[in-house]
Design an enzyme around this catalytic site. Structure first.
Site, short mmCIF file in Angstrom:
data_model
loop_
_atom_site.label_atom_id
_atom_site.label_comp_id
_atom_site.label_asym_id
_atom_site.label_seq_id
_atom_site.Cartn_x
_atom_site.Cartn_y
_atom_site.Cartn_z
N ASP A 158 68.75 -56.93 6.52
CA ASP A 158 69.06 -58.34 6.25
C ASP A 158 70.08 -58.56 5.13
OD1 ASP A 158 67.15 -58.86 8.17
OD2 ASP A 158 65.55 -59.28 6.72
N ALA A 217 83.95 -65.04 16.44
CA ALA A 217 83.17 -66.21 16.89
C ALA A 217 83.89 -67.52 16.55
CB ALA A 217 81.79 -66.19 16.23
N GLU A 218 83.70 -68.51 17.42
CA GLU A 218 84.29 -69.83 17.17
C GLU A 218 83.51 -70.55 16.07
OE1 GLU A 218 84.53 -68.45 20.21
OE2 GLU A 218 86.71 -68.58 20.05
N SER A 246 86.42 -69.97 26.95
CA SER A 246 85.12 -69.38 26.61
C SER A 246 84.96 -69.38 25.09
CB SER A 246 85.02 -67.95 27.14
OG SER A 246 85.93 -67.12 26.46
O1 F6P Z 1 63.58 -57.78 7.75
C1 F6P Z 1 64.11 -57.15 8.86
C2 F6P Z 1 63.84 -57.93 10.11
O2 F6P Z 1 64.39 -57.24 11.21
C3 F6P Z 1 64.32 -59.38 10.10
O3 F6P Z 1 65.70 -59.49 10.34
C4 F6P Z 1 63.45 -59.99 11.17
O4 F6P Z 1 63.28 -61.36 10.93
C5 F6P Z 1 62.15 -59.26 11.01
O5 F6P Z 1 62.44 -58.05 10.32
C6 F6P Z 1 61.43 -58.92 12.29
O6 F6P Z 1 60.22 -58.35 11.98
P1 F6P Z 1 59.29 -57.60 13.04
O7 F6P Z 1 59.93 -56.28 13.35
O8 F6P Z 1 58.00 -57.43 12.32
O9 F6P Z 1 59.23 -58.47 14.24
#
Ligand code: F6P
Length: 353
Positions: A158, A217-218, A246
């Site tokens: 993230d 991306a737009e 598109s």
């Molecule tokens: O924190 C990493 C992450 O992949 C986030 O981007 C996402 O919201 C979350 O974990 C998904 O968690 P899980 O694998 O528990 O569904």
């Protein structure tokens, strides 16, 4: 827009803090036994980080143990001794050889007491935690209760952690998303379609903004800005006026207006003649072999974590800011927000003209 400019203050305050937070708060110690674990959502490069920490420990004559499944394994005593060979052939592997979990039991005082007892039974003097916000929140509480020094390494796709420019796995996740966006663009172009592509990031728009810029991306919708359905419709209409047939709209999963499905449904009502499709990239962003950038970042941070413990640091996360290793207290990494650089947000608007 004002929200974006408010964020500029972050860069100044962060720079100002660097001196302050990079000093160890106690004397170097003679730690002889430490343990390492991965926790929370896995990310490409976690193995490279474990490998680097293990090799650094061996280099400095420190015994190192691997705790399986994060705090869950700590509570259960699922702890194994690691050596240099145990981490051979792992630098290029996605996932985590130590496995990962999100532990409910560690949130309870009873769970943390059990974990402490397991660690002291083995004589563990220091911990290396690789994970994200939730992991470091747990580490901070645990350190304050039991005082076992912990140094963290930021492991999450993230890139939402304060105290490091990039987190382990982010670069790979962006490249995975880009690869998917390129492929979707091929089919979007062939069929004159509009695609809403949802990327991960929890409450952060880092993956969205970078994959959106790289993928042409737009529009990119991220929680850090005030996107609106009206803006999406205006952007699409503007594109049609310029004979664009598109479009790609990248939506961060944490976007305030909703995920890609919710946003596309609302847009569809206003432009029923548009041919709209939605793709949610999901967990493919979490897997795969780490990029060169992630392998090097992970290797630096794995070594920095061991050296941090040796220097007497505790309750801090090792990160890299402006190419220098920096240690930031967990309290700050978990409470302070790392905003997206305003320039990136401006770029999307300029480049989609
Ligand atoms: O924190 C990493 C992450 O992949 C986030 O981007 C996402 O919201 C979350 O974990 C998904 O968690 P899980 O694998 O528990 O569904």
């Amino acid at each position: 827009m004002s929200k974006v400019w408010d964020m500029a203050g972050y860069w100044f305050s962060l720079h100002h803090l660097l001196q302050e937070i990079s000093e160890p708060d106690s004397e170097p110690n003679n730690m002889k036994k430490i343990a390492i674990f991965t926790s929370g959502g896995d990310s490409p490069g976690m193995n490279a980080c474990v490998r680097a920490a293990v090799r650094a420990a061996v280099y400095y004559n420190i015994e190192i143990y691997g705790i399986r499944r994060g705090y869950t394994g700590m509570i259960k005593g699922d702890i194994v001794m690691l050596d240099s060979k145990a981490v051979s052939n792992t630098v290029q592997r996605g996932g985590t050889i130590l496995k990962s979990a999100r532990s409910e039991e560690f949130r309870t005082p009873e769970g943390r007491k059990k974990a402490y007892e397991q660690l002291t039974a083995l004589g563990i003097e220091g911990l290396i935690a690789i994970g994200g916000n939730g992991t470091f929140t747990g580490s901070d509480i645990f350190y304050n209760e039991y005082g076992i020094p912990t140094v963290g390494a930021p492991g999450t796709i993230d890139n939402d952690l304060y105290g490091t420019d990039y987190t382990i796995g982010f670069d790979t996740a962006v490249n995975t998303a880009l690869d998917a966006i390129d492929k979707i663009r091929d089919t979007a172009d062939s069929h004159d379609r509009i695609f809403f592509i949802e990327v991960m990031g929890r409450d952060s728009g880092y993956i969205a903004i970078q994959s959106g810029i790289g993928g042409g991306a737009e529009l990119v919708m991220v929680p850090e800005t005030n996107s609106s359905i009206e803006e999406v419709i205006e952007t699409l209409k503007g594109g049609w006026n310029r004979l664009k047939t598109s479009s790609i709209i990248v939506v961060a999963e944490g976007e305030d207006e909703g995920g890609a499905i919710a946003v596309s449904n609302r847009v569809k009502k206003h432009v029923p003649y548009a041919d709209i499709r939605v793709t949610t990239l999901g967990h493919i962003q979490r897997g795969g072999s780490p990029s060169a950038y992630d392998r090097i970042l992970s290797s630096r941070l794995g070594v920095a974590a061991v050296e941090g413990l040796m220097q007497g640091r505790k309750n801090v996360m090792a990160g890299i800011i402006n190419n220098e290793v920096v240690y930031t207290p967990f309290k700050e990494t978990i409470t302070l927000k790392k905003p997206i650089h305003p320039d990136l947000i401006r770029l999307v608007n300029i480049l989609s003209v």
